[in-house]
Design a protein around this motif. Sequence first.
Motif, PDB file in Angstrom:
ATOM      1  N   HIS A  85       0.587  -1.162   0.052  1.00  0.00           N
ATOM      2  CA  HIS A  85       0.084   0.034  -0.051  1.00  0.00           C
ATOM      3  C   HIS A  85       1.018   1.320  -0.178  1.00  0.00           C
ATOM      4  CE1 HIS A  85      -3.401  -2.828   0.788  1.00  0.00           C
ATOM      5  NE2 HIS A  85      -2.630  -3.037   1.677  1.00  0.00           N
ATOM      6  N   GLU A  87       0.344   3.952  -1.161  1.00  0.00           N
ATOM      7  CA  GLU A  87      -0.234   5.393  -1.219  1.00  0.00           C
ATOM      8  C   GLU A  87      -0.377   5.730   0.649  1.00  0.00           C
ATOM      9  OE1 GLU A  87      -3.133   1.855  -0.553  1.00  0.00           O
ATOM     10  OE2 GLU A  87      -1.707   2.377  -1.894  1.00  0.00           O
ATOM     11  N   VAL A  88      -0.094   4.787   1.362  1.00  0.00           N
ATOM     12  CA  VAL A  88      -0.243   5.175   2.724  1.00  0.00           C
ATOM     13  C   VAL A  88       1.134   5.006   3.602  1.00  0.00           C
ATOM     14  CG1 VAL A  88      -2.490   4.571   3.185  1.00  0.00           C
ATOM     15  CG2 VAL A  88      -0.912   3.026   3.654  1.00  0.00           C
ATOM     16  N   ARG A 145     -11.481  -2.357   5.918  1.00  0.00           N
ATOM     17  CA  ARG A 145     -11.999  -2.284   4.545  1.00  0.00           C
ATOM     18  C   ARG A 145     -12.854  -3.618   4.280  1.00  0.00           C
ATOM     19  NH1 ARG A 145      -7.066  -2.961   0.964  1.00  0.00           N
ATOM     20  NH2 ARG A 145      -6.622  -4.586   2.653  1.00  0.00           N
ATOM     21  N   GLN A 153     -16.615   1.665   3.889  1.00  0.00           N
ATOM     22  CA  GLN A 153     -16.567   2.862   3.013  1.00  0.00           C
ATOM     23  C   GLN A 153     -15.987   4.088   3.677  1.00  0.00           C
ATOM     24  OE1 GLN A 153     -20.912   4.181   2.245  1.00  0.00           O
ATOM     25  NE2 GLN A 153     -21.322   1.965   1.426  1.00  0.00           N
ATOM     26  N   LEU A 156     -12.109   3.229   3.709  1.00  0.00           N
ATOM     27  CA  LEU A 156     -11.677   3.533   2.354  1.00  0.00           C
ATOM     28  C   LEU A 156     -11.358   4.885   2.028  1.00  0.00           C
ATOM     29  CD1 LEU A 156     -13.389   0.727   0.344  1.00  0.00           C
ATOM     30  CD2 LEU A 156     -11.034   0.821   0.731  1.00  0.00           C
ATOM     31  N   TRP A 157     -12.416   6.009   2.437  1.00  0.00           N
ATOM     32  CA  TRP A 157     -12.234   7.249   2.252  1.00  0.00           C
ATOM     33  C   TRP A 157     -11.071   7.753   3.016  1.00  0.00           C
ATOM     34  CZ3 TRP A 157     -12.192  11.500   5.400  1.00  0.00           C
ATOM     35  CH2 TRP A 157     -12.238  12.719   4.659  1.00  0.00           C
ATOM     36  N   LEU A 159      -8.298   6.206   3.800  1.00  0.00           N
ATOM     37  CA  LEU A 159      -6.906   5.622   3.352  1.00  0.00           C
ATOM     38  C   LEU A 159      -6.692   6.210   1.897  1.00  0.00           C
ATOM     39  CD1 LEU A 159      -7.715   1.784   3.735  1.00  0.00           C
ATOM     40  CD2 LEU A 159      -5.733   3.323   4.703  1.00  0.00           C
ATOM     41  N   GLN A 160      -7.779   6.767   1.337  1.00  0.00           N
ATOM     42  CA  GLN A 160      -7.617   7.423  -0.289  1.00  0.00           C
ATOM     43  C   GLN A 160      -7.494   8.772  -0.101  1.00  0.00           C
ATOM     44  OE1 GLN A 160     -10.996   5.831  -2.221  1.00  0.00           O
ATOM     45  NE2 GLN A 160     -10.156   3.865  -2.489  1.00  0.00           N
ATOM     46  N   SER A 161      -7.473   9.412   1.153  1.00  0.00           N
ATOM     47  CA  SER A 161      -7.527  10.843   1.344  1.00  0.00           C
ATOM     48  C   SER A 161      -6.098  11.350   1.594  1.00  0.00           C
ATOM     49  CB  SER A 161      -8.199  11.230   2.607  1.00  0.00           C
ATOM     50  OG  SER A 161      -7.705  10.744   3.715  1.00  0.00           O
TER      51      SER A 161
END
Length: 195
Positions: A85, A87-88, A145, A153, A156-157, A159-161
Amino acid sequence: MRFVPNFLTIGRIAVTPFVLLLLFTDRLWGQGAALILFVLAAISDYWDGRLARSMDADSRLGRFLDPMADKILVLGTFVGLAVLHPEVAPWWAVVLIAVRDLGITGIRIRQESQGRTLRTIPMAKTKTTFQLVYLIGILTLLTARYLPGIVAQGALWVLQSMIPIALLAAVVVITLYTGWRYIIGMQHERPLKNN
């Protein structure tokens, strides 16, 4: 009973491969088990030090192993997250944390080889706490998740922020600052207090 603190420390090292293995399962049970093991290992970081003090079992080996165990657990988990991951846990952050931690470990090993002990400065324990809390938060979100409905939801919000990256940047700054404090302290030949 004096061996218990070092036993907990060694246990923290031993559990790290299992945390990583479970992270790679990509299932709710695997993510949840990785989270539980990581939290237990993080709690052991508190208890090994407390028990060593209360039992008057503080030892040179323990003072060396404790920060080493922290680094193995934290860096191992960060590397696993960077692979799975990014992204994090982007590689730039993981590399900066690793350079600081491995550098201080090198200094500690050198000091030990010269018969001296590099004591952990108080702020370094704060640094470890920030790292552990960040990782527990991410592992919790990764587990969430797989839960139904709004929980997944929401996870995920987040994690994607930009929230994880902003928090990780703060962790990196604190990590690098404590490394700088070690180096400055050594240059001025001041005794370092209590990673």
